[in-house]
Motif scaffolding. Structure first.
Motif, PDB file in Angstrom:
ATOM      1  N   GLU A 176       0.843  -9.123 -11.176  1.00 50.99           N
ATOM      2  CA  GLU A 176      -0.588  -9.362 -11.098  1.00 50.99           C
ATOM      3  C   GLU A 176      -0.868 -10.577 -10.225  1.00 50.99           C
ATOM      4  O   GLU A 176      -0.172 -11.587 -10.304  1.00 50.99           O
ATOM      5  CB  GLU A 176      -1.167  -9.589 -12.490  1.00 50.99           C
ATOM      6  CG  GLU A 176      -2.674  -9.657 -12.496  1.00 50.99           C
ATOM      7  CD  GLU A 176      -3.249  -9.723 -13.892  1.00 50.99           C
ATOM      8  OE1 GLU A 176      -4.381 -10.212 -14.012  1.00 50.99           O
ATOM      9  OE2 GLU A 176      -2.577  -9.284 -14.835  1.00 50.99           O
ATOM     10  N   GLY A 177      -1.859 -10.457  -9.361  1.00 50.13           N
ATOM     11  CA  GLY A 177      -2.217 -11.542  -8.468  1.00 50.13           C
ATOM     12  C   GLY A 177      -1.508 -11.480  -7.129  1.00 50.13           C
ATOM     13  O   GLY A 177      -1.806 -12.249  -6.226  1.00 50.13           O
ATOM     14  N   THR A 178      -0.565 -10.568  -6.985  1.00 45.37           N
ATOM     15  CA  THR A 178       0.151 -10.400  -5.716  1.00 45.37           C
ATOM     16  C   THR A 178      -0.700  -9.550  -4.783  1.00 45.37           C
ATOM     17  O   THR A 178      -1.239  -8.524  -5.192  1.00 45.37           O
ATOM     18  CB  THR A 178       1.511  -9.701  -5.954  1.00 45.37           C
ATOM     19  OG1 THR A 178       2.282 -10.477  -6.848  1.00 45.37           O
ATOM     20  CG2 THR A 178       2.267  -9.525  -4.650  1.00 45.37           C
ATOM     21  N   TYR A 184       5.094  -4.461  -9.660  1.00 47.97           N
ATOM     22  CA  TYR A 184       3.957  -5.221  -9.145  1.00 47.97           C
ATOM     23  C   TYR A 184       3.641  -6.374 -10.071  1.00 47.97           C
ATOM     24  O   TYR A 184       3.585  -6.216 -11.282  1.00 47.97           O
ATOM     25  CB  TYR A 184       2.742  -4.302  -9.001  1.00 47.97           C
ATOM     26  CG  TYR A 184       1.491  -5.023  -8.584  1.00 47.97           C
ATOM     27  CD1 TYR A 184       1.343  -5.461  -7.276  1.00 47.97           C
ATOM     28  CD2 TYR A 184       0.479  -5.279  -9.488  1.00 47.97           C
ATOM     29  CE1 TYR A 184       0.195  -6.138  -6.881  1.00 47.97           C
ATOM     30  CE2 TYR A 184      -0.671  -5.946  -9.105  1.00 47.97           C
ATOM     31  CZ  TYR A 184      -0.806  -6.368  -7.799  1.00 47.97           C
ATOM     32  OH  TYR A 184      -1.926  -7.029  -7.411  1.00 47.97           O
TER      33      TYR A 184
END
Length: 69
Positions: A4-6, A2
């Protein structure tokens, strides 16, 4: 992993692509306006036939239960 910000949808798509990469899975974004235009007739027909699909699903489920699946 993952990033960050997705967003959740994008993260899920990336995960699915990694999980099924050897099978050639194609993932599309249902929010894409071009896709919506291209599939409008199919979507409309599916909505209009929803009761038929539900009936067929219930019937098949009953057949599978009767066959001990």
């Amino acid at each position: 992993g993952y990033a960050e910000g997705t967003g959740w949808g994008d993260a899920f798509a990336v995960w699915m692509l990694k999980l099924f990469s050897r099978f050639g899975l194609i993932v599309v974004d249902p929010r894409d306006a071009r896709l919506k235009r291209m599939t409008a007739d199919i979507t409309r027909a599916a909505i209009e036939r929803a009761a038929d699909f539900a009936h067929a699903l219930v019937n098949r489920s009953q057949e599978l239960v009767a066959a001990d699946y």
